[in-house]
Design a protein around this motif. Sequence first.
Motif, short mmCIF file in Angstrom:
data_model
loop_
_atom_site.label_atom_id
_atom_site.label_comp_id
_atom_site.label_asym_id
_atom_site.label_seq_id
_atom_site.Cartn_x
_atom_site.Cartn_y
_atom_site.Cartn_z
N ILE A 329 0.87 -1.18 0.00
CA ILE A 329 0.00 0.00 0.00
C ILE A 329 0.90 1.23 0.00
CG2 ILE A 329 -1.88 1.19 1.13
CD1 ILE A 329 -2.60 -1.60 0.14
N LEU A 330 0.80 2.03 -1.05
CA LEU A 330 1.65 3.20 -1.22
C LEU A 330 0.82 4.46 -1.03
CD1 LEU A 330 3.63 2.08 -4.41
CD2 LEU A 330 4.25 1.74 -2.01
N SER A 331 1.33 5.34 -0.19
CA SER A 331 0.70 6.66 -0.05
C SER A 331 1.26 7.58 -1.11
CB SER A 331 0.97 7.21 1.36
OG SER A 331 2.35 7.36 1.59
N GLU A 368 -2.17 0.53 -4.77
CA GLU A 368 -2.05 -0.79 -4.13
C GLU A 368 -1.41 -1.73 -5.15
OE1 GLU A 368 -4.90 -4.48 -2.71
OE2 GLU A 368 -5.67 -2.43 -2.54
N TYR A 369 -0.29 -2.30 -4.82
CA TYR A 369 0.49 -3.05 -5.81
C TYR A 369 0.79 -4.46 -5.31
CZ TYR A 369 4.19 -4.25 -9.13
OH TYR A 369 4.93 -4.86 -10.09
N ILE A 370 0.50 -5.42 -6.18
CA ILE A 370 0.86 -6.83 -5.93
C ILE A 370 1.84 -7.22 -7.03
CG2 ILE A 370 0.06 -9.20 -5.85
CD1 ILE A 370 -2.59 -8.21 -4.76
N PRO A 371 3.09 -7.50 -6.70
CA PRO A 371 4.09 -7.77 -7.74
C PRO A 371 3.84 -9.10 -8.43
CG PRO A 371 5.04 -8.14 -5.58
CD PRO A 371 3.69 -7.56 -5.35
N PRO A 372 3.92 -9.16 -9.76
CA PRO A 372 3.87 -10.45 -10.46
C PRO A 372 5.07 -11.32 -10.07
CG PRO A 372 3.57 -8.60 -11.97
CD PRO A 372 4.04 -8.03 -10.68
N ILE A 373 4.99 -12.59 -10.45
CA ILE A 373 6.06 -13.51 -10.08
C ILE A 373 7.35 -13.19 -10.83
CG2 ILE A 373 4.50 -15.37 -9.44
CD1 ILE A 373 4.98 -16.62 -12.16
N GLN A 374 7.26 -12.43 -11.93
CA GLN A 374 8.46 -12.07 -12.69
C GLN A 374 9.15 -10.84 -12.12
OE1 GLN A 374 5.42 -12.15 -14.04
NE2 GLN A 374 5.33 -13.80 -15.57
N VAL A 375 8.56 -10.23 -11.08
CA VAL A 375 9.06 -8.95 -10.57
C VAL A 375 9.53 -9.13 -9.14
CG1 VAL A 375 8.44 -6.56 -10.04
CG2 VAL A 375 7.54 -7.65 -12.10
N ARG A 381 10.50 3.09 -0.96
CA ARG A 381 11.08 4.40 -0.67
C ARG A 381 10.00 5.39 -0.30
NH1 ARG A 381 15.60 4.92 -5.53
NH2 ARG A 381 17.18 3.59 -4.54
N SER A 382 10.42 6.35 0.49
CA SER A 382 9.54 7.46 0.87
C SER A 382 10.24 8.77 0.51
CB SER A 382 9.23 7.43 2.38
OG SER A 382 8.61 6.22 2.73
#
Length: 855
Positions: A329-331, A368-375, A381-382
Amino acid sequence: MNSIIGLKPLQFIHILDQNTNITRIEIGPQTIALRTNERLVVEPTPMVIIPPGHYCVIKDPCSNYIPGKACELRLGQYEVKLHGAPFPLYPGESLVDAPGFLHSQSNYSKAIKLLPCVKANYAIRLYAKLDHEEDDGTKREAGDKWQLVGPITYIPRPEVEIDKIVEPCTIKTGEALRIKALQDFTDRSGTERVTGEEWMICTPGAYVPDVFEEVLKVERKITLTPDTGIRLQATQTVIDRSGVKRAAGEEWLITGEDVEEYYPEIGITLVSEEKKVVVAKGQFGVVVNCVDKNLKPQLGKRQLRKGYCTFFLHPGEKLETGKVQNAHILSDNEALVLQADEEFVDITPKGKVRRKPGDKWMIKGPAEYIPPIQVQVVIKRSEIPLSKNEGIYVQDKRNGTVRAEMGPQSYMLEENEELWDKELPAITELLLKQGGGTSIGGADIRKMAYFEQSIDPQILKGRIKSRVVNYRCPSNTAVQVYNYLDKTARVVFGPDLVVLGPHENFNVLSLSAGKPKVAGALRSLCLMLGPDFITDILEVETSDHARLRIQLAFNNHFEYEIGNPESETKIFSVPDFIGFACRQIGGKIRGTIAQIPFDEFHRNSAQIIQMAVFGMDEDENLNESLKFETNNLVISSVDIQSIEPSDVKMRDSLSKSVQLAIEISTKSIEAAASHEAERNEQIARGNLERQKLLNEMESEKERTKLLELQATTAAVESTGQAKAEAQAQAERMLIECESEIEAARLKAEAEEIEHYAKLETQDEMRTKELEYIRAQDELEISKEKGIAEIETNKFNDMVQAIGSDTLAAIATAGPQSQINLLKGLGMSSTLITSGDSPVNLFMTAQGLVGNRLSS
């Protein structure tokens, strides 16, 4: 001994006839008179009464008892008696477990036992001691084991021994009994079992194990819900309840969706209980070594599963990191740096982007990010908030360049950027913590208080190396900063804030300090521009050799022009401007005073020193100041703080007077101490003499005891010496005898070794000789075979050379012609005419010719 015996009812006695050595039994009620040749063996004893439901065992039972005659005893055998009429024990019989004939019915209580009653669902296990046949015709051999299931009352047999009462195992609903075969047999269901075989009994109720069955444990069924499962492993190659063949070591999963209840199986063990993995919204899980449609793990393959979803982990599968992970979860002030592990097409809000292995990019929030298996997520970072005059060092990893980002702003590092740590020399770190100056050697320096106003509280807590280095330059000071990349220098005048670039560093000044001045005693980042004063102590000598110590204070300041680089850098041209000024001024003062007598200097010291420092102008007027052109340092005034003589003779006189007073005081103390020491010595001497007398008295007493002990010792020594000599003589003879015996034994061993060596040598020689003869014979045989083969081949060659026509002519010719022809072939007459020759040429020729003609 009473010869008349009265027997009551149910009593018996044993009487021995000493003439015939036969024992008979008499049963009451009666009165018996013993004859002269009779003797009572067993006194009146009650008969054995067996209550209902009891039995006893008689050892060595009697058969065919006839009074007055020798009866037959079945020695070593047993007979079981049940409830019935009271009976006596015949001569030679005895009850098992009874203490003997003690003339009381209570003595039989241990021998009379209850009949074994086997309750329902129980069994009695029996062991055959002898070969016998049961009442139902079953033949038993010694060593056989069997059991009878209740409810029964077992009638014991002498050939059978009761092993134990077998208790039933209760199988509850949902339980199973694991049974193991102790040997090959056929169970009660008619199934043939082999030794070590295991099987399950799942029928609820009481189960009595057979003789050759061993109960291992009670297995309970496992109830499965839709959210639970179990992982099983085959310990051997089996076919499970679902009909699937499982190889040894294979693992598989059974869930509540497959079966509701699971009963343990033989050859299958429970590895673990599994719970369904729940992936909620905003979560994801990466399954490693995921299975294919045949439930076989695909090693190295990864699969991403996002929420909402639930699943079981099959054998071989596992979650990456061991747990379900939360989505990133990125602000709005956060970002993720991503890197591609393999080539794939990334779907972004701007469209599809093909990523190659090793590519890096960044996604910024809010998201909201869910990384794929290739990533792979490299780092989160903030934004770094920077206020005014704050900054960070940033390095671009693509080209290695470093730059400073200054506030006020919030800076977000890009995917190819990272914070760069600026390293400073240790002395610079120390100076920054102490406000820009430090004392070397712990000297008390007045100027140290000047740097307290520049101490930064944040640096005291510890410098963050990636943060831009700041220094509060004090008022009326200058700081020189050198850029090692551009090879340039800049000067910052206080009050100001010095901000170091990535490749800049402070020019650290090493100044003289103290009184008198010591080189390098003060290290500083800033140069004090003045007005300020310098204090120093000088050692001078007048023309009449009077030595003086003069403490002076010089007011100083620098002349410079802000904005003029040459003027700004010139003030730093002399690193130690304090030491430089003190040396220059001290040289001038010492040179001037050396030409003036003490009296004149004493009267006009201020004018002389000022003239020496500032000098005279063309009009013979005193100059107002002294300026050093090297660094534009200006000395505006000189203050004489103190002048004192430093003559050595005066110091020596003062030292001698002080030393004399000390000596006088010391001598008086020494005299008092000497007197006290003499008095103590006299007292100690008296005590010593008295102690000597006491010691001599004690010594004489001890000497008396010593003489007595010496006499006793002499007697013991004389006796011990004789005894020791005798013992030594005996040991010597013993050693000599043992040595002779050992020598004889060693000689015998040597002769034996020599004898065996000769035998081995002879045996080896015979063996080699036999081998040599055998080899010669083999060579001779081989030679003879070779000669025979040569003769045979020669004869065959000659026959072939003669031909069939010639042989026919030989056969039709007369004997003399045959001999002549054969002689012409080089054959001897002996070989030709000999009938014993293995090759009869005449017969051979005729045979050859005959065969030729017949063909």
